[in-house]
Design a protein around this motif. Structure first.
Motif, PDB file in Angstrom:
ATOM      1  N   ASN A  46      -7.145  -3.097  -2.713  1.00 42.84           N
ATOM      2  CA  ASN A  46      -8.164  -3.878  -3.279  1.00 42.84           C
ATOM      3  C   ASN A  46      -9.496  -2.994  -3.544  1.00 42.84           C
ATOM      4  OD1 ASN A  46      -9.625  -6.207  -4.375  1.00 42.84           O
ATOM      5  ND2 ASN A  46     -10.546  -6.303  -2.207  1.00 42.84           N
ATOM      6  N   GLY A  47      -9.732  -3.021  -4.790  1.00 43.22           N
ATOM      7  CA  GLY A  47     -10.968  -2.265  -5.492  1.00 43.22           C
ATOM      8  C   GLY A  47     -10.710  -0.865  -5.905  1.00 43.22           C
ATOM      9  N   GLN A  48      -9.503  -0.309  -5.704  1.00 45.59           N
ATOM     10  CA  GLN A  48      -8.998   0.877  -6.042  1.00 45.59           C
ATOM     11  C   GLN A  48      -8.374   1.045  -7.634  1.00 45.59           C
ATOM     12  OE1 GLN A  48      -9.463   3.226  -3.817  1.00 45.59           O
ATOM     13  NE2 GLN A  48     -10.368   1.788  -2.607  1.00 45.59           N
ATOM     14  N   ARG A  49      -8.482   1.995  -8.061  1.00 47.07           N
ATOM     15  CA  ARG A  49      -7.968   2.266  -9.225  1.00 47.07           C
ATOM     16  C   ARG A  49      -6.647   2.412  -9.540  1.00 47.07           C
ATOM     17  NH1 ARG A  49     -13.269   4.577  -9.260  1.00 47.07           N
ATOM     18  NH2 ARG A  49     -14.448   3.714 -11.067  1.00 47.07           N
ATOM     19  N   LEU A  50      -5.922   3.106  -8.474  1.00 44.29           N
ATOM     20  CA  LEU A  50      -4.487   3.504  -8.364  1.00 44.29           C
ATOM     21  C   LEU A  50      -3.961   4.256  -9.709  1.00 44.29           C
ATOM     22  CD1 LEU A  50      -3.134   0.041  -6.608  1.00 44.29           C
ATOM     23  CD2 LEU A  50      -3.978   1.953  -5.802  1.00 44.29           C
ATOM     24  N   LYS A 100      -8.353  -5.556  -8.403  1.00 42.53           N
ATOM     25  CA  LYS A 100      -8.655  -6.734  -7.470  1.00 42.53           C
ATOM     26  C   LYS A 100      -7.341  -7.300  -7.058  1.00 42.53           C
ATOM     27  CE  LYS A 100     -12.783  -8.251  -9.669  1.00 42.53           C
ATOM     28  NZ  LYS A 100     -13.596  -9.432 -10.225  1.00 42.53           N
ATOM     29  N   VAL A 101      -7.039  -7.341  -5.441  1.00 42.80           N
ATOM     30  CA  VAL A 101      -6.054  -7.844  -4.794  1.00 42.80           C
ATOM     31  C   VAL A 101      -6.176  -8.515  -3.682  1.00 42.80           C
ATOM     32  CG1 VAL A 101      -3.707  -6.880  -3.761  1.00 42.80           C
ATOM     33  CG2 VAL A 101      -5.109  -5.267  -5.372  1.00 42.80           C
ATOM     34  N   CYS A 102      -5.652  -9.691  -3.700  1.00 44.95           N
ATOM     35  CA  CYS A 102      -5.872 -10.723  -2.569  1.00 44.95           C
ATOM     36  C   CYS A 102      -4.450 -11.364  -2.096  1.00 44.95           C
ATOM     37  CB  CYS A 102      -6.703 -11.944  -2.866  1.00 44.95           C
ATOM     38  SG  CYS A 102      -6.060 -13.028  -4.308  1.00 44.95           S
TER      39      CYS A 102
END
Length: 281
Positions: free
Chosen positions: A78-82, A89-91
């Motif tokens: 979550n919040g990373q560019r990867l 955004k990951v939830c």
């Protein structure tokens, strides 16, 4: 805290991640799979275009087999560019009314992937106990004057899965069936027979895995338990009795027709399969 992983299609919201803020790029699902599979085995990755009201871009639904793996992936990603310029955004998905309630068995290919991950390629093996042609066992095509232009091909298969490091041995029995449009065409009949044999073997292998529970401990070690709630009458039969299964009139073939989606194109099969041990990779 230990977590139980079953050889079932993951249906819980805690095993599912919602990823949004995705930028369009070739091979988006592959990039997602590469990034998130580092945290544990994935059941599926599906990317979708945003609705028009949400603006350009994509979102994705990622399903893990383990809720613990999904939680770790959410915190780390979550919040990373990867793999893209802007952060994702990951939830973890919250429980919704529309989530699937029925728990389905994994197909044989997914079962093997999961077993290889948690048990290792050499941590399990399987073999076919019997593969029998039971076409016509229920009396079909016996009526006088009934045409054979359309025939039904049925195979009954019994498979045994062994986990030598855990002292667990399970069996699965399943029925494969298909219609042959032109029963007088030898090539069509042979092709259908081979296809049904693959289907029966795959279903039986999946059925055997349904009786295995993987208990994943906090330290990553895996303990295997036998799922007695999935026990069947055929589990108590000897191999000789299984080979003569079709002659036991009390057993209905319908009970072996499992609800499972098999991907036939991913199965391998050869003429010697009934006398060989099935590969575990």
């Amino acid at each position: 805290m230990a977590e139980v992983v079953e050889f079932r299609v993951p249906a819980g919201s805690a095993q599912t991640l919602l990823v949004w803020g995705l930028e369009p790029e070739p091979g988006l699902e592959h990039s997602l799979f590469s990034a998130f599979s580092k945290f544990g085995p994935l059941y599926s990755v599906r990317a979708h275009r945003n609705a028009a009201v949400a603006g350009p871009g994509y979102y994705a639904i990622i399903k893990f087999y383990s809720a613990g793996d999904a939680s770790r992936a959410q915190r780390a990603c979550n919040g990373q560019r990867l793999f893209q310029k802007s952060p994702l955004k990951v939830c973890v998905c919250t429980k919704q009314k529309g989530f699937q309630q029925q728990v389905l068995a994994l197909n044989s290919n997914k079962c093997q992937e999961l077993a290889n991950h948690y048990l290792g390629f050499n941590g399990w093996s399987s073999r076919i106990i019997t593969l029998q042609n039971v076409s016509g066992f229920d009396g079909e095509n016996e009526e006088l004057g009934k045409t054979l232009q359309k025939r039904s091909v049925k195979y009954l298969c019994a498979v045994e899965v062994t986990l030598p490091n855990h002292g667990v041995r399970t069996r699965g029995v399943a029925l494969g069936e298909a219609e042959v449009e032109n029963g007088e065409d030898p090539l069509e009949f042979v092709t259908a027979s081979r296809r049904v044999q693959k289907l029966a073997v795959g279903k039986a292998l999946s059925s055997a895995f349904q009786k295995i529970l993987l208990v994943v401990l906090e330290n990553g070690k895996v303990v295997v338990e036998y799922n007695s709630t999935q026990e069947e009458l055929t589990d108590s039969l000897t191999e000789e009795e299984l080979n003569g299964l079709v002659q036991v009139s009390e057993l209905s073939l319908e009970q072996f027709d499992l609800e499972e989606e098999e991907v036939l194109s991913d199965l391998s099969f050869d003429d010697e399969l009934p006398s060989r041990e099935m590969p575990s990779n």
